[in-house]
Design a protein around this motif. Sequence first.
Motif, PDB file in Angstrom:
ATOM      1  N   UNK A  10       0.817  -1.212   0.000  1.00  0.00           N
ATOM      2  CA  UNK A  10       0.000   0.000   0.000  1.00  0.00           C
ATOM      3  C   UNK A  10       0.849   1.259   0.000  1.00  0.00           C
ATOM      4  N   UNK A  11       2.121   1.144   0.406  1.00  0.00           N
ATOM      5  CA  UNK A  11       3.036   2.284   0.502  1.00  0.00           C
ATOM      6  C   UNK A  11       3.891   2.352  -0.760  1.00  0.00           C
ATOM      7  N   UNK A  12       3.750   3.458  -1.496  1.00  0.00           N
ATOM      8  CA  UNK A  12       4.513   3.605  -2.733  1.00  0.00           C
ATOM      9  C   UNK A  12       6.006   3.768  -2.511  1.00  0.00           C
ATOM     10  N   UNK A  13       6.407   4.381  -1.394  1.00  0.00           N
ATOM     11  CA  UNK A  13       7.844   4.542  -1.127  1.00  0.00           C
ATOM     12  C   UNK A  13       8.531   3.199  -0.917  1.00  0.00           C
ATOM     13  N   UNK A  14       7.825   2.242  -0.307  1.00  0.00           N
ATOM     14  CA  UNK A  14       8.397   0.904  -0.131  1.00  0.00           C
ATOM     15  C   UNK A  14       8.547   0.192  -1.473  1.00  0.00           C
ATOM     16  N   UNK A  15       7.620   0.421  -2.377  1.00  0.00           N
ATOM     17  CA  UNK A  15       7.713  -0.185  -3.713  1.00  0.00           C
ATOM     18  C   UNK A  15       8.915   0.375  -4.466  1.00  0.00           C
ATOM     19  N   UNK A  16       9.166   1.677  -4.323  1.00  0.00           N
ATOM     20  CA  UNK A  16      10.348   2.265  -4.967  1.00  0.00           C
ATOM     21  C   UNK A  16      11.634   1.649  -4.431  1.00  0.00           C
ATOM     22  N   UNK A  17      11.687   1.423  -3.125  1.00  0.00           N
ATOM     23  CA  UNK A  17      12.873   0.792  -2.542  1.00  0.00           C
ATOM     24  C   UNK A  17      13.007  -0.654  -2.993  1.00  0.00           C
ATOM     25  N   UNK A  18      11.872  -1.341  -3.140  1.00  0.00           N
ATOM     26  CA  UNK A  18      11.920  -2.731  -3.613  1.00  0.00           C
ATOM     27  C   UNK A  18      12.467  -2.796  -5.036  1.00  0.00           C
ATOM     28  N   UNK A  19      12.066  -1.855  -5.880  1.00  0.00           N
ATOM     29  CA  UNK A  19      12.592  -1.839  -7.251  1.00  0.00           C
ATOM     30  C   UNK A  19      14.083  -1.537  -7.279  1.00  0.00           C
ATOM     31  N   UNK A  20      14.518  -0.640  -6.400  1.00  0.00           N
ATOM     32  CA  UNK A  20      15.959  -0.370  -6.333  1.00  0.00           C
ATOM     33  C   UNK A  20      16.733  -1.563  -5.787  1.00  0.00           C
ATOM     34  N   UNK A  21      16.092  -2.355  -4.931  1.00  0.00           N
ATOM     35  CA  UNK A  21      16.756  -3.557  -4.416  1.00  0.00           C
ATOM     36  C   UNK A  21      16.975  -4.590  -5.514  1.00  0.00           C
ATOM     37  N   UNK A  22      16.069  -4.630  -6.496  1.00  0.00           N
ATOM     38  CA  UNK A  22      16.277  -5.533  -7.642  1.00  0.00           C
ATOM     39  C   UNK A  22      17.541  -5.136  -8.389  1.00  0.00           C
ATOM     40  N   UNK A  23      17.717  -3.829  -8.591  1.00  0.00           N
ATOM     41  CA  UNK A  23      18.901  -3.340  -9.296  1.00  0.00           C
ATOM     42  C   UNK A  23      20.166  -3.696  -8.520  1.00  0.00           C
ATOM     43  N   UNK A  24      20.122  -3.531  -7.191  1.00  0.00           N
ATOM     44  CA  UNK A  24      21.300  -3.817  -6.380  1.00  0.00           C
ATOM     45  C   UNK A  24      21.659  -5.300  -6.417  1.00  0.00           C
ATOM     46  N   UNK A  25      20.656  -6.184  -6.279  1.00  0.00           N
ATOM     47  CA  UNK A  25      20.925  -7.627  -6.291  1.00  0.00           C
ATOM     48  C   UNK A  25      21.386  -8.075  -7.668  1.00  0.00           C
TER      49      UNK A  25
END
Length: 402
Positions: free
Chosen positions: A232-247
Amino acid sequence: MSEIGIAVGSKSPTNEINQSGKDRVKKVNFNSNKRSKKLKIRRSLSTEKCLLPSKPQDPTDPLNLRSLLDPEINNRLKADTPHVSPIHPRVANASAILNDSKILVPPQTNDPLMLNREDTEYDKRVRSLKKRKRKLSKETNDATGQVNKKSRHNKVDKIKKQKSGKQKLFIYGNYDRYYGYRNKTTHDCRLNSWNKEWFYGKDCLDIGCNVGHLTIELAKKFNPNKIVGIDIDGSLIDKARSNIVRVNASSNSSFPISFNICHGPLIDGFDDNDQTFPKNILFKQENYIAESMEEIDKEKPIYDVILCLSLTKWVHLNWGDEGIKKLFKRIFMNLRRGGMLILEPQSFDSYRKKKRLSNTIRQNFDEIKFMPQQFNDYLLSKEIGFASCQTLPTPNDTVQGL
């Protein structure tokens, strides 16, 4: 011819000696001239009197920088060093500034900042100037009224507003450091009790994925056909997408790590026809709780596995008993035949810690009648329709109150 050659050869050493002696005398004289010039310069510098301002130096300006406002000193400096910048035209009242300000000259020119001072008289004069400034400030405040009290109250109000603005209430359990609090390492121990066969080649959904650590690890190790993480939190989704890039950047060894971090992943994003990581993972913002049961009846079965981990408490507190029933009903409608729900409910004792987050949460907490102990029976009832239930072993990193 040979005699002439010998005679010339016998005379040459004496001539060379005489010439070398003369050169040495010249060199000695030249060096002595250099030394004498340097000594003259040093003496002139030591004996030359420095041009100081008409009044002594200000303790707030121990380096005499304000003295450059005096046109006489500025002209003197320009005569010695032509590259000195002239007085700015805006400084029209330079003489007034020099005449009005009371200035003190430090007694030690070698220590203009007075770091090693032992002069008590100079310290007393500096303190007297500070006392005068304080008296002037008090007089101005008394003349204008109770300005200090009002300013203090305003400052207190501003500080309270700033503190209230900084504090973020996580009414949906949307902690950005949830996984750091739960898992001490990058690995999630809950995956140890799950079988790879449950997810391999399947379509999965993770409700309340937070920053996506578990979703990414599951997509990488268990190779599902696709896994969708929603929150429900868009900021958490942005961090999740950046975590894909990092991994993904750390997994690519053919290119430098900095290339992937700066420019993103080298491969495309989500692809329905590709099961390899990270093309099999997708994050999006969504509120999974439907507004009415009529909307839930229109849902279609599109997933084989649905994850609902540490989420029931927040749904219960924000939407009450009806919200929990809508959640379970929509999960059942979105599952294909033979699908699986992995549910991790929180205990009712953890509800009490969060009941004061908002008025609606407190009201829903007081009206709760559908307890977490009844979830299994409700899921197996005819109202929902699940066929069986199995209890999985609890991981070693369980944290209470989530």
